[in-house]
Design a protein around this motif. Structure first.
Motif, PDB file in Angstrom:
ATOM      1  N   GLY A 134     -33.754  98.265  71.532  1.00 49.17           N
ATOM      2  CA  GLY A 134     -32.864  97.443  72.335  1.00 49.17           C
ATOM      3  C   GLY A 134     -31.680  98.194  72.902  1.00 49.17           C
ATOM      4  N   TYR A 135     -31.143  97.659  73.996  1.00 49.43           N
ATOM      5  CA  TYR A 135     -30.013  98.264  74.698  1.00 49.43           C
ATOM      6  C   TYR A 135     -28.720  97.510  74.393  1.00 49.43           C
ATOM      7  CZ  TYR A 135     -33.118 100.938  77.845  1.00 49.43           C
ATOM      8  OH  TYR A 135     -34.033 101.804  78.383  1.00 49.43           O
ATOM      9  N   LYS A 136     -27.628  98.255  74.463  1.00 45.06           N
ATOM     10  CA  LYS A 136     -26.299  97.667  74.458  1.00 45.06           C
ATOM     11  C   LYS A 136     -25.779  97.724  75.890  1.00 45.06           C
ATOM     12  CE  LYS A 136     -25.307  99.190  69.724  1.00 45.06           C
ATOM     13  NZ  LYS A 136     -24.401  99.990  68.847  1.00 45.06           N
ATOM     14  N   ILE A 137     -25.157  96.635  76.347  1.00 42.01           N
ATOM     15  CA  ILE A 137     -24.713  96.579  77.731  1.00 42.01           C
ATOM     16  C   ILE A 137     -23.274  96.066  77.838  1.00 42.01           C
ATOM     17  CG2 ILE A 137     -27.062  96.178  78.569  1.00 42.01           C
ATOM     18  CD1 ILE A 137     -26.171  93.240  79.089  1.00 42.01           C
ATOM     19  N   ILE A 138     -22.682  96.267  79.009  1.00 38.88           N
ATOM     20  CA  ILE A 138     -21.416  95.641  79.366  1.00 38.88           C
ATOM     21  C   ILE A 138     -21.664  94.774  80.587  1.00 38.88           C
ATOM     22  CG2 ILE A 138     -19.944  97.464  78.415  1.00 38.88           C
ATOM     23  CD1 ILE A 138     -19.673  98.560  81.304  1.00 38.88           C
ATOM     24  N   THR A 139     -20.695  93.936  80.921  1.00 34.75           N
ATOM     25  CA  THR A 139     -20.787  93.144  82.144  1.00 34.75           C
ATOM     26  C   THR A 139     -19.734  93.640  83.124  1.00 34.75           C
ATOM     27  OG1 THR A 139     -19.307  91.439  81.248  1.00 34.75           O
ATOM     28  CG2 THR A 139     -21.676  91.122  80.968  1.00 34.75           C
ATOM     29  N   VAL A 140     -20.080  93.650  84.413  1.00 34.18           N
ATOM     30  CA  VAL A 140     -19.165  94.091  85.468  1.00 34.18           C
ATOM     31  C   VAL A 140     -19.307  93.153  86.659  1.00 34.18           C
ATOM     32  CG1 VAL A 140     -19.319  96.503  84.731  1.00 34.18           C
ATOM     33  CG2 VAL A 140     -20.858  95.661  86.520  1.00 34.18           C
ATOM     34  N   PRO A 141     -18.279  93.049  87.503  1.00 31.12           N
ATOM     35  CA  PRO A 141     -18.361  92.168  88.680  1.00 31.12           C
ATOM     36  C   PRO A 141     -19.473  92.625  89.623  1.00 31.12           C
ATOM     37  CG  PRO A 141     -16.091  92.824  88.251  1.00 31.12           C
ATOM     38  CD  PRO A 141     -16.953  93.687  87.393  1.00 31.12           C
ATOM     39  N   LYS A 237     -24.022  85.639  75.453  1.00 32.48           N
ATOM     40  CA  LYS A 237     -23.518  86.149  74.176  1.00 32.48           C
ATOM     41  C   LYS A 237     -23.884  85.219  73.024  1.00 32.48           C
ATOM     42  CE  LYS A 237     -19.623  88.713  76.161  1.00 32.48           C
ATOM     43  NZ  LYS A 237     -18.144  88.785  76.292  1.00 32.48           N
ATOM     44  N   ALA A 238     -24.052  83.929  73.327  1.00 37.89           N
ATOM     45  CA  ALA A 238     -24.399  82.947  72.293  1.00 37.89           C
ATOM     46  C   ALA A 238     -25.899  82.739  72.155  1.00 37.89           C
ATOM     47  CB  ALA A 238     -23.719  81.617  72.614  1.00 37.89           C
ATOM     48  N   ILE A 254     -32.059  93.306  74.776  1.00 39.22           N
ATOM     49  CA  ILE A 254     -30.620  93.544  74.841  1.00 39.22           C
ATOM     50  C   ILE A 254     -30.041  93.062  73.514  1.00 39.22           C
ATOM     51  CG2 ILE A 254     -28.445  92.969  75.980  1.00 39.22           C
ATOM     52  CD1 ILE A 254     -30.349  94.689  77.679  1.00 39.22           C
ATOM     53  N   ILE A 255     -29.356  93.924  72.782  1.00 38.58           N
ATOM     54  CA  ILE A 255     -28.870  93.563  71.444  1.00 38.58           C
ATOM     55  C   ILE A 255     -27.350  93.420  71.373  1.00 38.58           C
ATOM     56  CG2 ILE A 255     -30.873  94.615  70.321  1.00 38.58           C
ATOM     57  CD1 ILE A 255     -29.086  97.020  69.633  1.00 38.58           C
ATOM     58  N   GLU A 256     -26.647  93.811  72.439  1.00 38.70           N
ATOM     59  CA  GLU A 256     -25.193  93.705  72.434  1.00 38.70           C
ATOM     60  C   GLU A 256     -24.675  93.562  73.847  1.00 38.70           C
ATOM     61  OE1 GLU A 256     -22.671  96.496  69.933  1.00 38.70           O
ATOM     62  OE2 GLU A 256     -21.899  97.002  71.927  1.00 38.70           O
ATOM     63  N   ILE A 257     -23.712  92.637  74.041  1.00 38.91           N
ATOM     64  CA  ILE A 257     -23.079  92.423  75.347  1.00 38.91           C
ATOM     65  C   ILE A 257     -21.569  92.495  75.177  1.00 38.91           C
ATOM     66  CG2 ILE A 257     -22.771  90.843  77.287  1.00 38.91           C
ATOM     67  CD1 ILE A 257     -25.479  89.584  76.584  1.00 38.91           C
ATOM     68  N   ASP A 258     -20.947  93.401  75.883  1.00 36.73           N
ATOM     69  CA  ASP A 258     -19.489  93.567  75.818  1.00 36.73           C
ATOM     70  C   ASP A 258     -18.990  93.701  74.383  1.00 36.73           C
ATOM     71  OD1 ASP A 258     -19.224  93.462  78.586  1.00 36.73           O
ATOM     72  OD2 ASP A 258     -18.924  91.292  78.610  1.00 36.73           O
ATOM     73  N   GLY A 259     -19.740  94.428  73.568  1.00 30.80           N
ATOM     74  CA  GLY A 259     -19.332  94.667  72.193  1.00 30.80           C
ATOM     75  C   GLY A 259     -19.679  93.568  71.219  1.00 30.80           C
ATOM     76  N   GLU A 260     -20.276  92.483  71.700  1.00 34.18           N
ATOM     77  CA  GLU A 260     -20.651  91.369  70.828  1.00 34.18           C
ATOM     78  C   GLU A 260     -22.166  91.348  70.628  1.00 34.18           C
ATOM     79  OE1 GLU A 260     -18.964  87.575  71.843  1.00 34.18           O
ATOM     80  OE2 GLU A 260     -17.224  88.510  72.811  1.00 34.18           O
ATOM     81  N   ALA A 261     -22.591  91.215  69.367  1.00 31.90           N
ATOM     82  CA  ALA A 261     -24.017  91.199  69.060  1.00 31.90           C
ATOM     83  C   ALA A 261     -24.676  89.962  69.648  1.00 31.90           C
ATOM     84  CB  ALA A 261     -24.228  91.232  67.551  1.00 31.90           C
ATOM     85  N   VAL A 262     -25.869  90.140  70.178  1.00 35.52           N
ATOM     86  CA  VAL A 262     -26.676  89.011  70.644  1.00 35.52           C
ATOM     87  C   VAL A 262     -27.614  88.621  69.501  1.00 35.52           C
ATOM     88  CG1 VAL A 262     -28.387  88.201  72.298  1.00 35.52           C
ATOM     89  CG2 VAL A 262     -26.592  89.795  73.036  1.00 35.52           C
ATOM     90  N   GLY A 265     -28.282  90.841  66.484  1.00 43.33           N
ATOM     91  CA  GLY A 265     -27.881  92.199  66.838  1.00 43.33           C
ATOM     92  C   GLY A 265     -29.025  93.189  66.763  1.00 43.33           C
ATOM     93  N   ALA A 266     -30.237  92.682  66.851  1.00 39.05           N
ATOM     94  CA  ALA A 266     -31.438  93.518  66.803  1.00 39.05           C
ATOM     95  C   ALA A 266     -32.468  92.940  67.762  1.00 39.05           C
ATOM     96  CB  ALA A 266     -31.997  93.579  65.390  1.00 39.05           C
ATOM     97  N   SER A 267     -33.479  93.718  68.084  1.00 37.82           N
ATOM     98  CA  SER A 267     -34.532  93.258  68.992  1.00 37.82           C
ATOM     99  C   SER A 267     -35.171  91.983  68.465  1.00 37.82           C
ATOM    100  CB  SER A 267     -35.593  94.344  69.155  1.00 37.82           C
ATOM    101  OG  SER A 267     -35.025  95.515  69.696  1.00 37.82           O
ATOM    102  N   GLY A 268     -35.287  90.996  69.336  1.00 40.25           N
ATOM    103  CA  GLY A 268     -35.823  89.705  68.927  1.00 40.25           C
ATOM    104  C   GLY A 268     -37.333  89.607  69.092  1.00 40.25           C
ATOM    105  N   PRO A 269     -37.955  88.643  68.430  1.00 40.66           N
ATOM    106  CA  PRO A 269     -39.414  88.510  68.454  1.00 40.66           C
ATOM    107  C   PRO A 269     -39.993  88.149  69.812  1.00 40.66           C
ATOM    108  CG  PRO A 269     -38.395  86.639  67.333  1.00 40.66           C
ATOM    109  CD  PRO A 269     -37.324  87.651  67.530  1.00 40.66           C
ATOM    110  N   VAL A 270     -39.280  87.351  70.599  1.00 38.46           N
ATOM    111  CA  VAL A 270     -39.805  86.961  71.911  1.00 38.46           C
ATOM    112  C   VAL A 270     -39.884  88.172  72.833  1.00 38.46           C
ATOM    113  CG1 VAL A 270     -39.400  85.587  73.985  1.00 38.46           C
ATOM    114  CG2 VAL A 270     -39.022  84.582  71.721  1.00 38.46           C
ATOM    115  N   ALA A 271     -38.799  88.944  72.893  1.00 38.49           N
ATOM    116  CA  ALA A 271     -38.779  90.125  73.760  1.00 38.49           C
ATOM    117  C   ALA A 271     -39.821  91.145  73.324  1.00 38.49           C
ATOM    118  CB  ALA A 271     -37.390  90.756  73.749  1.00 38.49           C
TER     119      ALA A 271
END
Length: 287
Positions: A134-141, A237-238, A254-262, A265-271
């Protein structure tokens, strides 16, 4: 090893490949592109990429300088000449060169479109442990133009967003407009909540992903619920899970967004299940 590339009717060593300095793809980003994945030496989802290419060209009043049958053979010849087993083929069509710089489009009857293709070898991409982790990401405009459905080479801002992510020590970024996620820098974006897959509906605001279409088809065939609607950063994030799809990344959690775990915080079964299904089905259907 020097790659063999295709430039306007010729297969040449990459060191000898040339286009005019007056080519509008170079001067004006007046060009469209496609990237087709290669698995086991075969083309993945090729028909979808060819159809989207036709649409992009039509939207910009551009023409393809070869037939679709010829284009397929060029792809296959590049795979053969470069012994490509796993990776991708990049294709770019520009409006060509009229011999000088001008904002006005040249007459397509007298200025032929330019076509270039090259291979990129990525051994082990399908079995990438990084992608499965899984990837960690940030959000940008999201400040791009509003014809994101056309796959143009205007990629400066996505490149800037990827650099923002790199400087932040993460893998990628999601683009946000009016509080809602549009898509990733080079991929479509999804969340999973209570088993339901949620992704933005098709419009001019996002690229009509070829991998997206196949993944949603496979998800529905696997009796997974899909809802095509916009979602906010807070909703992402929720979420229980999040993931992206693209020709190069297939399905990547995706396991993290803007420093918050999704989720956990690990790869999920659906993905992970969708990644497995997609790769398996594409191996069967590749041409």
């Amino acid at each position: 090893m020097t790659r063999t590339v295709y430039v306007n009717g010729e297969f040449v060593p990459e060191t000898e490949a040339k286009v005019s300095i007056f080519d509008r793809g170079f001067l004006m980003a007046d060009a469209v592109y496609e990237v087709t994945s290669v698995l086991d030496g075969k083309l993945v989802d090729y028909a979808g990429h060819a159809k989207r290419l036709e649409r992009s060209l039509k939207e910009l009043d551009m023409t393809l300088p070869v037939t679709l049958d010829e284009l397929l053979e060029i792809h296959r010849e590049l795979v053969k000449l470069n012994d490509l087993e796993e990776g991708g083929i990049y294709l770019q069509v520009t409006r060509g060169s009229a011999g000088d710089r001008d904002f006005i489009w040249p007459d397509p009857e007298t200025t032929k479109a330019s076509l270039v293709l090259f291979t990129q070898s990525k051994p082990g991409n399908a079995m990438s442990e990084k992608a499965k982790a899984g990837y960690k990401i940030i959000t940008v405009p999201d400040i791009r133009w509003h014809r994101r459905d056309i796959k143009t080479v205007q990629l400066l801002y996505p490149s800037m967003a990827k650099m923002m992510a790199k400087k932040a020590g993460v893998d990628d970024a999601w683009l946000v407009e009016d509080g809602l996620v549009t898509e990733g820098t080079s991929n479509n974006a999804y969340i999973v909540k209570d088993g339901k897959i949620i992704t933005r509906a098709l419009s001019n605001d996002i690229l009509h992903g070829i991998t997206r279409a196949s993944v949603l088809k496979f998800a529905k065939e696997a009796q997974m619920e899909v809802e095509e609607r916009s979602f906010s950063v807070e909703e992402a994030k929720a979420a229980d899970e999040a993931f992206i799809t693209s020709a190069g990344a297939y399905v990547t959690p995706i396991i993290e967004i803007d420093g918050e775990a999704v989720g956990a915080g690990a790869s999920g079964p659906v993905a992970l299940r969708l990644r497995e299904i997609y790769i398996d089905e594409m191996r069967k259907a590749a041409i």
